[in-house]
Design a protein around this motif. Structure first.
Motif, mmCIF file in Angstrom:
data_model
loop_
_atom_site.group_PDB
_atom_site.id
_atom_site.type_symbol
_atom_site.label_atom_id
_atom_site.label_comp_id
_atom_site.label_asym_id
_atom_site.label_seq_id
_atom_site.Cartn_x
_atom_site.Cartn_y
_atom_site.Cartn_z
ATOM 1 N N ALA A 1 -26.610 23.249 -15.719
ATOM 2 C CA ALA A 1 -26.351 22.075 -16.033
ATOM 3 C C ALA A 1 -26.500 21.177 -15.234
ATOM 4 N N GLU B 1 -22.636 30.063 -9.927
ATOM 5 C CA GLU B 1 -22.528 28.474 -10.148
ATOM 6 C C GLU B 1 -22.864 27.340 -8.831
ATOM 7 N N TRP C 1 -24.898 15.457 -14.411
ATOM 8 C CA TRP C 1 -24.652 16.198 -14.940
ATOM 9 C C TRP C 1 -24.240 15.109 -16.309
ATOM 10 N N SER D 1 -21.856 14.531 -18.834
ATOM 11 C CA SER D 1 -19.876 14.550 -19.320
ATOM 12 C C SER D 1 -19.513 13.757 -20.133
ATOM 13 N N HIS E 1 -20.417 23.464 -11.805
ATOM 14 C CA HIS E 1 -21.314 24.100 -12.718
ATOM 15 C C HIS E 1 -22.220 24.612 -12.915
#
Length: 74
Positions: free
Chosen positions: A64, A47, A13, A15, A60
Motif C-alpha cells: 500500500a 506492516e 499512500w 487515502s 500499512h
C-alpha cells in the motif's frame, strides 16, 4: 531479501481523502494495537507504522506504500 522501507523514509499512500504522506516509523513484525485496532503483523506478513506531519499514526502493508514522489506504475 532487503527491507522495502526503512525508518525515516518519506512515503505516500492512497487515502479516502486523496494521497496521504508521512514517514516510516518502524517495521511491525508482531501483533500490535494502533488507535484501538489490532494489526495482525508477523515476520512473514510485516506492516509498517507510518506517521503523518500532524502526528497521526497508522499501519500499512508494504504493497500500500510507495516512496514519496514516485509515480504509481500500476
Amino acid at each position: 531479501m532487503t527491507d522495502k522501507f526503512r525508518p525515516g523514509d518519506p512515503v505516500e499512500w492512497n487515502s479516502h481523502g486523496g494521497i496521504a504522506k508521512g514517514k516510516v516509523k518502524k517495521k511491525l513484525t508482531s501483533r500490535t494495537r494502533i488507535k484501538g485496532h489490532q494489526v495482525a503483523a508477523s515476520p512473514d506478513n510485516p506492516e509498517y507504522l507510518v506517521e503523518t506531519a500532524s502526528g497521526a499514526q497508522a499501519a500499512h502493508k508494504p504493497s500500500a506504500l510507495r516512496k514519496a514522489g514516485q509515480e504509481d506504475k500500476a
